[in-house]
Design a protein around this motif. Structure first.
Motif, mmCIF file in Angstrom:
data_model
loop_
_atom_site.group_PDB
_atom_site.id
_atom_site.type_symbol
_atom_site.label_atom_id
_atom_site.label_comp_id
_atom_site.label_asym_id
_atom_site.label_seq_id
_atom_site.Cartn_x
_atom_site.Cartn_y
_atom_site.Cartn_z
ATOM 1 N N ASN A 199 31.595 28.712 39.030
ATOM 2 C CA ASN A 199 31.532 28.070 40.353
ATOM 3 C C ASN A 199 32.783 28.331 41.187
ATOM 4 O OD1 ASN A 199 28.978 26.854 39.789
ATOM 5 N ND2 ASN A 199 30.035 25.280 38.572
ATOM 6 N N GLY A 200 33.192 29.584 41.213
ATOM 7 C CA GLY A 200 34.301 29.984 42.082
ATOM 8 C C GLY A 200 35.660 29.993 41.424
ATOM 9 N N LEU A 201 35.741 29.645 40.137
ATOM 10 C CA LEU A 201 37.028 29.586 39.443
ATOM 11 C C LEU A 201 37.062 30.535 38.246
ATOM 12 C CD1 LEU A 201 37.662 25.730 39.305
ATOM 13 C CD2 LEU A 201 38.592 27.367 40.964
ATOM 14 N N VAL A 202 38.267 30.978 37.902
ATOM 15 C CA VAL A 202 38.475 31.712 36.653
ATOM 16 C C VAL A 202 39.728 31.153 35.985
ATOM 17 C CG1 VAL A 202 37.370 33.863 37.402
ATOM 18 C CG2 VAL A 202 39.832 33.535 37.801
ATOM 19 N N PRO A 203 39.728 31.055 34.652
ATOM 20 C CA PRO A 203 40.951 30.653 33.955
ATOM 21 C C PRO A 203 42.030 31.715 34.149
ATOM 22 C CG PRO A 203 39.031 30.548 32.511
ATOM 23 C CD PRO A 203 38.621 31.302 33.723
ATOM 24 N N ALA A 204 43.272 31.265 34.282
ATOM 25 C CA ALA A 204 44.412 32.174 34.432
ATOM 26 C C ALA A 204 45.454 31.813 33.376
ATOM 27 C CB ALA A 204 45.012 32.063 35.830
ATOM 28 N N ILE A 205 45.564 32.665 32.361
ATOM 29 C CA ILE A 205 46.542 32.464 31.284
ATOM 30 C C ILE A 205 47.863 33.073 31.734
ATOM 31 C CG2 ILE A 205 47.103 32.972 28.882
ATOM 32 C CD1 ILE A 205 44.010 33.417 28.508
ATOM 33 N N VAL A 206 48.913 32.276 31.729
ATOM 34 C CA VAL A 206 50.221 32.763 32.190
ATOM 35 C C VAL A 206 51.094 33.073 30.973
ATOM 36 C CG1 VAL A 206 52.246 32.292 33.593
ATOM 37 C CG2 VAL A 206 50.025 31.374 34.275
ATOM 38 N N GLN A 207 51.588 34.294 30.942
ATOM 39 C CA GLN A 207 52.435 34.770 29.848
ATOM 40 C C GLN A 207 53.785 35.191 30.401
ATOM 41 O OE1 GLN A 207 51.452 38.702 28.286
ATOM 42 N NE2 GLN A 207 51.749 37.989 26.190
ATOM 43 N N ASP A 208 54.853 34.831 29.697
ATOM 44 C CA ASP A 208 56.180 35.289 30.094
ATOM 45 C C ASP A 208 56.233 36.805 29.945
ATOM 46 O OD1 ASP A 208 59.018 36.091 29.872
ATOM 47 O OD2 ASP A 208 59.418 33.948 29.912
ATOM 48 N N ALA A 209 56.585 37.500 31.004
ATOM 49 C CA ALA A 209 56.579 38.959 30.989
ATOM 50 C C ALA A 209 57.612 39.532 30.029
ATOM 51 C CB ALA A 209 56.824 39.497 32.396
ATOM 52 N N HIS A 210 58.654 38.770 29.715
ATOM 53 C CA HIS A 210 59.707 39.260 28.833
ATOM 54 C C HIS A 210 59.508 38.829 27.383
ATOM 55 C CE1 HIS A 210 62.426 39.541 32.631
ATOM 56 N NE2 HIS A 210 61.735 40.635 32.449
ATOM 57 N N THR A 211 59.310 37.536 27.167
ATOM 58 C CA THR A 211 59.218 37.033 25.794
ATOM 59 C C THR A 211 57.812 37.175 25.217
ATOM 60 O OG1 THR A 211 58.637 34.763 26.421
ATOM 61 C CG2 THR A 211 60.993 35.324 26.344
ATOM 62 N N LYS A 212 56.809 37.368 26.076
ATOM 63 C CA LYS A 212 55.394 37.466 25.689
ATOM 64 C C LYS A 212 54.809 36.127 25.243
ATOM 65 C CE LYS A 212 56.056 41.810 26.410
ATOM 66 N NZ LYS A 212 55.771 42.326 27.774
ATOM 67 N N ASN A 213 55.549 35.036 25.380
ATOM 68 C CA ASN A 213 55.026 33.720 25.024
ATOM 69 C C ASN A 213 54.059 33.225 26.099
ATOM 70 O OD1 ASN A 213 56.561 33.462 22.646
ATOM 71 N ND2 ASN A 213 58.332 32.728 23.788
ATOM 72 N N VAL A 214 53.022 32.513 25.663
ATOM 73 C CA VAL A 214 52.077 31.908 26.607
ATOM 74 C C VAL A 214 52.702 30.635 27.164
ATOM 75 C CG1 VAL A 214 49.806 30.871 26.881
ATOM 76 C CG2 VAL A 214 50.086 32.886 25.427
ATOM 77 N N LEU A 215 52.737 30.531 28.488
ATOM 78 C CA LEU A 215 53.412 29.414 29.148
ATOM 79 C C LEU A 215 52.467 28.294 29.548
ATOM 80 C CD1 LEU A 215 55.769 31.478 31.491
ATOM 81 C CD2 LEU A 215 56.303 30.512 29.248
ATOM 82 N N MET A 216 51.309 28.652 30.077
ATOM 83 C CA MET A 216 50.397 27.621 30.573
ATOM 84 C C MET A 216 49.031 28.230 30.849
ATOM 85 S SD MET A 216 51.366 27.100 34.621
ATOM 86 C CE MET A 216 49.861 26.148 34.862
ATOM 87 N N LEU A 217 48.086 27.365 31.132
ATOM 88 C CA LEU A 217 46.750 27.772 31.566
ATOM 89 C C LEU A 217 46.436 27.043 32.858
ATOM 90 C CD1 LEU A 217 43.904 29.057 31.136
ATOM 91 C CD2 LEU A 217 43.307 26.974 29.890
ATOM 92 N N GLY A 218 46.014 27.794 33.861
ATOM 93 C CA GLY A 218 45.590 27.197 35.121
ATOM 94 C C GLY A 218 44.282 27.832 35.553
ATOM 95 N N PHE A 219 43.830 27.487 36.748
ATOM 96 C CA PHE A 219 42.599 28.056 37.289
ATOM 97 C C PHE A 219 42.868 28.616 38.679
ATOM 98 C CE2 PHE A 219 41.104 25.342 33.968
ATOM 99 C CZ PHE A 219 39.990 25.991 33.455
ATOM 100 N N MET A 220 42.247 29.744 38.960
ATOM 101 C CA MET A 220 42.368 30.368 40.276
ATOM 102 C C MET A 220 40.990 30.549 40.889
ATOM 103 S SD MET A 220 45.183 33.438 39.969
ATOM 104 C CE MET A 220 46.875 33.150 39.452
ATOM 105 N N ASN A 221 40.934 30.347 42.197
ATOM 106 C CA ASN A 221 39.774 30.810 42.948
ATOM 107 C C ASN A 221 40.202 32.055 43.724
ATOM 108 O OD1 ASN A 221 41.356 29.789 44.981
ATOM 109 N ND2 ASN A 221 39.914 28.184 45.621
ATOM 110 N N GLN A 222 39.321 32.594 44.525
ATOM 111 C CA GLN A 222 39.630 33.818 45.261
ATOM 112 C C GLN A 222 40.870 33.636 46.141
ATOM 113 O OE1 GLN A 222 37.481 36.809 45.320
ATOM 114 N NE2 GLN A 222 39.305 37.718 46.240
ATOM 115 N N GLU A 223 40.972 32.486 46.788
ATOM 116 C CA GLU A 223 42.095 32.233 47.697
ATOM 117 C C GLU A 223 43.416 32.149 46.941
ATOM 118 O OE1 GLU A 223 43.306 29.129 51.312
ATOM 119 O OE2 GLU A 223 41.600 28.679 49.988
#
Length: 223
Positions: A17-41
Motif C-alpha cells: 500500500n505504497g510503502l517498502v521496508p528500508a533496512i539501514v546499514q552502516d556503510a563502514h561497519t556493515k552493522n544494521v542500524l534500524m528499520l524504517g519505511f519509505m514511500n515514493q516521496e
C-alpha cells in the motif's frame, strides 16, 4: 546506486500500500542500524537531500532521521532486493541512530573493528597500484618490482623477529605493522589480497584440513 550518479531502480511500492521496508546499514561497519519505511516521496527526498528520510506510519508524514535530534543518516547508496519490495540503505550515521540514545535500534554497539581496516588499507594500496601517483612511497615500491618488494618484506620480518626476542611490545607492534604493510603491497602486485590469507587460514582451521592436504599431495605425486 550512488546518490551522485542516479541509477534507475524498479521499486514495488504497491505491494504494501505504497510503502517498502528500508533496512539501514552502516556503510563502514556493515552493522544494521534500524528499520524504517519509505514511500515514493520519502525515497525521492532521500536521493535529493542525501539524508535518509522515512514515512512515519503513526504520524502519517515524512520524517528525515535526525531532524530534531541532529543524529542524521548520510546516504551512501541504496539497493532494492530481488523482489523489488525492500530497500537496503547504506549510510553514515552522525550520532546514535536509536531515539533511546543507543547506536542501533537493537541496543548494539556500532564501534568499528580495527581488523576491518586491513581491507580498507588494501583498497588504498590497490588504488595506488592502478594510479601510480607520483611522490607516493607505495608507488615507489611497485616500480621497484617484486624482487625488491619481497626483499623489503624479509627485512621487515627480520626486524619484527628482533623486537619479538628482545624488544618491547610497542616496538614489536610497530615492526610487525611495517612487515604486514609491505606484505600487503607484495600481495597486491600479484593480484592477491590479505583476504586470501584469511581464507587459507580458515581452511586450515577445518579439523580435516591436514588429512585433505596429504590426500591432495598424494594424488599430485601420482600424476
Amino acid at each position: 546506486m550512488n546518490i551522485l550518479g542516479k541509477q534507475e531502480m524498479t521499486i514495488d511500492f504497491d505491494k504494501m500500500n505504497g510503502l517498502v521496508p528500508a533496512i539501514v546499514q552502516d556503510a563502514h561497519t556493515k552493522n544494521v542500524l534500524m528499520l524504517g519505511f519509505m514511500n515514493q516521496e520519502a525515497y525521492e527526498k532521500t536521493l535529493q537531500t542525501g539524508l535518509v528520510t522515512f514515512w512515519s506510519r503513526t504520524r502519517q508524514t515524512l520524517w528525515t532521521k535526525g531532524e530534531t535530534s541532529g543524529n542524521t543518516l548520510q546516504l551512501v547508496s541504496m539497493a532494492v532486493d530481488c523482489d523489488n519490495d525492500t530497500l537496503l540503505v547504506k549510510a553514515i550515521p552522525h550520532g546514535p541512530t536509536c531515539h533511546t540514545g543507543t547506536d542501533t535500534c537493537w541496543g548494539e554497539s556500532n564501534e568499528p573493528r580495527s581488523i576491518d581496516f586491513l581491507s580498507e588499507l588494501q583498497d588504498v594500496v590497490e588504488q595506488r597500484h592502478r594510479d601510480m601517483p607520483e611522490g607516493s612511497y607505495t608507488t615507489r615500491l611497485f616500480r621497484d618490482g617484486p624482487a625488491k618488494m619481497a626483499q623489503k618484506v624479509g627485512e621487515e620480518a627480520l626486524e619484527t623477529v628482533i623486537e619479538a626476542v628482545g624488544g618491547s611490545n610497542e616496538k614489536l607492534i610497530y615492526e610487525a605493522s611495517d612487515m604486514l604493510y609491505h606484505l600487503m603491497v607484495l600481495l597486491t602486485s600479484r593480484r592477491l589480497r590479505i583476504d586470501d590469507l584469511a581464507l587459507e587460514l580458515k581452511r586450515r582451521h577445518d579439523p580435516n584440513w591436514d588429512a585433505q592436504r596429504r590426500l591432495a599431495k598424494a594424488k599430485g605425486s601420482e600424476k
